[in-house]
Design a protein around this motif. Sequence first.
Motif, PDB file in Angstrom:
ATOM      1  N   GLU A 132       0.838  -1.092   0.137  1.00 62.21           N
ATOM      2  CA  GLU A 132       0.122  -0.013   0.085  1.00 62.21           C
ATOM      3  C   GLU A 132       0.967   1.264   0.032  1.00 62.21           C
ATOM      4  N   TYR A 133       1.901   1.291   0.785  1.00 58.95           N
ATOM      5  CA  TYR A 133       2.658   2.270   0.820  1.00 58.95           C
ATOM      6  C   TYR A 133       3.368   2.593  -0.682  1.00 58.95           C
ATOM      7  N   ASP A 134       4.014   1.624  -0.964  1.00 54.93           N
ATOM      8  CA  ASP A 134       4.804   1.582  -2.185  1.00 54.93           C
ATOM      9  C   ASP A 134       3.745   2.092  -3.577  1.00 54.93           C
ATOM     10  N   ARG A 135       2.653   1.563  -3.319  1.00 52.23           N
ATOM     11  CA  ARG A 135       1.583   2.195  -4.258  1.00 52.23           C
ATOM     12  C   ARG A 135       1.328   3.649  -4.132  1.00 52.23           C
ATOM     13  N   ASP A 136       1.041   4.098  -3.063  1.00 48.84           N
ATOM     14  CA  ASP A 136       0.815   5.559  -2.977  1.00 48.84           C
ATOM     15  C   ASP A 136       2.108   6.471  -3.296  1.00 48.84           C
ATOM     16  N   VAL A 137       3.284   5.984  -2.921  1.00 47.19           N
ATOM     17  CA  VAL A 137       4.655   6.485  -3.304  1.00 47.19           C
ATOM     18  C   VAL A 137       4.549   6.928  -4.915  1.00 47.19           C
ATOM     19  N   ALA A 151       2.284   6.677  -6.883  1.00 45.87           N
ATOM     20  CA  ALA A 151       1.503   7.502  -7.447  1.00 45.87           C
ATOM     21  C   ALA A 151       1.374   8.980  -6.903  1.00 45.87           C
ATOM     22  N   GLY A 152       2.600   9.236  -6.295  1.00 50.78           N
ATOM     23  CA  GLY A 152       3.075  10.815  -5.895  1.00 50.78           C
ATOM     24  C   GLY A 152       2.053  11.117  -4.611  1.00 50.78           C
ATOM     25  N   MET A 153       1.460  10.434  -4.054  1.00 58.35           N
ATOM     26  CA  MET A 153       0.788  10.748  -2.781  1.00 58.35           C
ATOM     27  C   MET A 153       1.641  11.198  -1.633  1.00 58.35           C
ATOM     28  N   ASN A 154       2.927  10.908  -1.707  1.00 59.74           N
ATOM     29  CA  ASN A 154       3.724  11.370  -0.575  1.00 59.74           C
ATOM     30  C   ASN A 154       3.187  10.917   0.443  1.00 59.74           C
ATOM     31  N   PRO A 155       2.772   9.703   0.934  1.00 61.46           N
ATOM     32  CA  PRO A 155       2.471   9.013   2.010  1.00 61.46           C
ATOM     33  C   PRO A 155       3.446   9.146   3.247  1.00 61.46           C
ATOM     34  N   ASN A 156       2.752   9.079   4.294  1.00 57.73           N
ATOM     35  CA  ASN A 156       3.674   8.854   5.545  1.00 57.73           C
ATOM     36  C   ASN A 156       4.085   7.311   5.670  1.00 57.73           C
ATOM     37  N   VAL A 157       5.343   7.298   6.143  1.00 58.19           N
ATOM     38  CA  VAL A 157       5.815   5.716   6.447  1.00 58.19           C
ATOM     39  C   VAL A 157       5.078   5.386   7.483  1.00 58.19           C
ATOM     40  N   PRO A 158       4.600   3.926   7.193  1.00 58.01           N
ATOM     41  CA  PRO A 158       3.758   3.278   8.262  1.00 58.01           C
ATOM     42  C   PRO A 158       4.288   3.242   9.653  1.00 58.01           C
ATOM     43  N   PRO A 175      12.154  -1.131  10.302  1.00 60.59           N
ATOM     44  CA  PRO A 175      12.898  -0.881  11.634  1.00 60.59           C
ATOM     45  C   PRO A 175      13.566   0.623  11.270  1.00 60.59           C
ATOM     46  N   ASP A 176      13.387   1.402  12.451  1.00 58.58           N
ATOM     47  CA  ASP A 176      13.822   2.463  12.417  1.00 58.58           C
ATOM     48  C   ASP A 176      12.871   3.359  11.182  1.00 58.58           C
ATOM     49  N   ASP A 177      11.828   3.084  11.080  1.00 57.62           N
ATOM     50  CA  ASP A 177      10.808   3.599  10.289  1.00 57.62           C
ATOM     51  C   ASP A 177      11.775   4.270   8.522  1.00 57.62           C
ATOM     52  N   ASP A 178      12.474   2.819   8.496  1.00 59.51           N
ATOM     53  CA  ASP A 178      13.278   2.989   7.023  1.00 59.51           C
ATOM     54  C   ASP A 178      12.492   2.207   6.120  1.00 59.51           C
ATOM     55  N   PRO A 179      12.014   2.762   5.115  1.00 62.61           N
ATOM     56  CA  PRO A 179      11.234   1.674   4.005  1.00 62.61           C
ATOM     57  C   PRO A 179      12.081   0.995   3.237  1.00 62.61           C
ATOM     58  N   THR A 180      13.451   1.315   3.195  1.00 63.14           N
ATOM     59  CA  THR A 180      14.374   0.486   2.563  1.00 63.14           C
ATOM     60  C   THR A 180      14.695  -0.944   3.300  1.00 63.14           C
ATOM     61  N   GLN A 181      14.203  -0.898   4.625  1.00 58.56           N
ATOM     62  CA  GLN A 181      14.611  -2.378   5.032  1.00 58.56           C
ATOM     63  C   GLN A 181      13.278  -3.391   5.418  1.00 58.56           C
TER      64      GLN A 181
END
Length: 311
Positions: free
Chosen positions: A247-252, A254-261, A266-272
């Motif tokens: 869901e997060y990747d989809r919104d990113v 789409a250019g929606m600039n979502p908050n990281v869930p 880990p450490d709110d890092d979406p690359t992990q």
Amino acid sequence: MPIKIPNNLPATHVLEGENIFVMDADRAYSQDIRPLKILILNLMPIKSVTETQLLRLLGNTPLQVEVDFIYTESYVPSHTSQDYLTEFYGTFAEVRHKKYDGFIITGAPVENMEFEEVAYWDEVAEIMEWSKTHAYSTFHICWGAQAGLYYHYGIKKHQVGEKIFGVYKHHLCVENERLLRGFDDEFFVPHSRHTENRKAEIEKVPELTIMAEAETPAGPYIIANLKRRQFFITGHAEYDPLTLKAEYDRDVKAGMNPNVPSNYYPDDDPTQPPIVRWRSVAHLLFANWLNYYVYQETPYELDELNKDDMD
């Protein structure tokens, strides 16, 4: 014990790969056992994903469970083919004469609309009314929970300023309730929604009990009318490990600039890789519902269900 599902349902291969015992209809009919009969109204657009999530949990108990799926006739989903629906699903008209041990209403991607504006609202309302006399216990999830609270008790949903999106810490609000048997004092569950039910409005309804709630902003999580065995679950314990990521990747994208869930990476890092904190809670929740509110109390012959059983 296995879960009995329609022959050739795609979820079968996923569940078998996870060592969850499933059997097709042909084998189930050869066994001399009365399985629990569960009806699922699947309102999600991509049916197969939600099917697998729910069947994974329903199938991981000592009970044999037989599942029927229905979809809404008043609005046919565009993300699932008619051939798929014809093969694996029925309509309410085809099951309304039956009685079920349990009934599950899923979430739906329509939470930003008023209930009466939803194309299939009248049909869902009719099904919820039917459930009061034809299903021994009902389990409403996310939008299904909001719809049930609104239809049965007049509790409105409210838009929130910022999407409730992440994995939130919860605590129990009651003691010694069977649905929560085995739960830790604190536990985590995913949420993903733009609306909420307010605690103060729920507490005004004497028939309802808030059984568990989350830290801000997720709020009440499990609401129940214990006498009628109605459960309203505002979060998504059934989610797969990567559901929030998708869901997060989809919104990113789409250019929606979502908050990281929250509390997911880990450490709110979406690359992990995300951390799964809710798997055991999901299995406990569904197993306790099936055991204590369905199997232990429903009559052996479903035709014997009557108004006294439902009150």
